[in-house]
Design a protein around this motif. Sequence first.
Motif: not given
Length: 147
Positions: A8-19, A45-53
Amino acid sequence: DIDCYFKEDFFNLVDSESDLVLCQRKRPEFNRYHYQLTHIGSFFGVNQHSHEVERFIERWINEMLTINGSPRETPGLCETLRKYRFDLKISNIQEDLVSCHTKDLDVKKFDECKIFHMKSTGPTKHLSPINSRIERLSRYIDIDKLL
């Protein structure tokens, strides 16, 4: 990870503000090569693309090349987290929710998890490795309904 059944969907577990989103072990353990396994590499999972990621992923890849034995993904991830400091917001999801894999899994645990990881249980005498994984999953769901 490719050997997973997404129940089932697990996106409710993901903090979308995290990298990054990682799967944290309920009980860290040491493997036979003495790497401390605090996380599981099968869920990442990668939420935010950045140089640090990018730097984190590059270090993880390089770390895997130094790992003794196999598999290398999880020990490489854990060693990267242990050795390096990153300016990243990391969100941890507990393994029981996104990497349920216990060989003798009880129904309650299976019902609570979002992803069933069909990890290898080692060599079997009568079943091929993939068939033994599917056989374990079929204890909890009707495989024929998926086909």
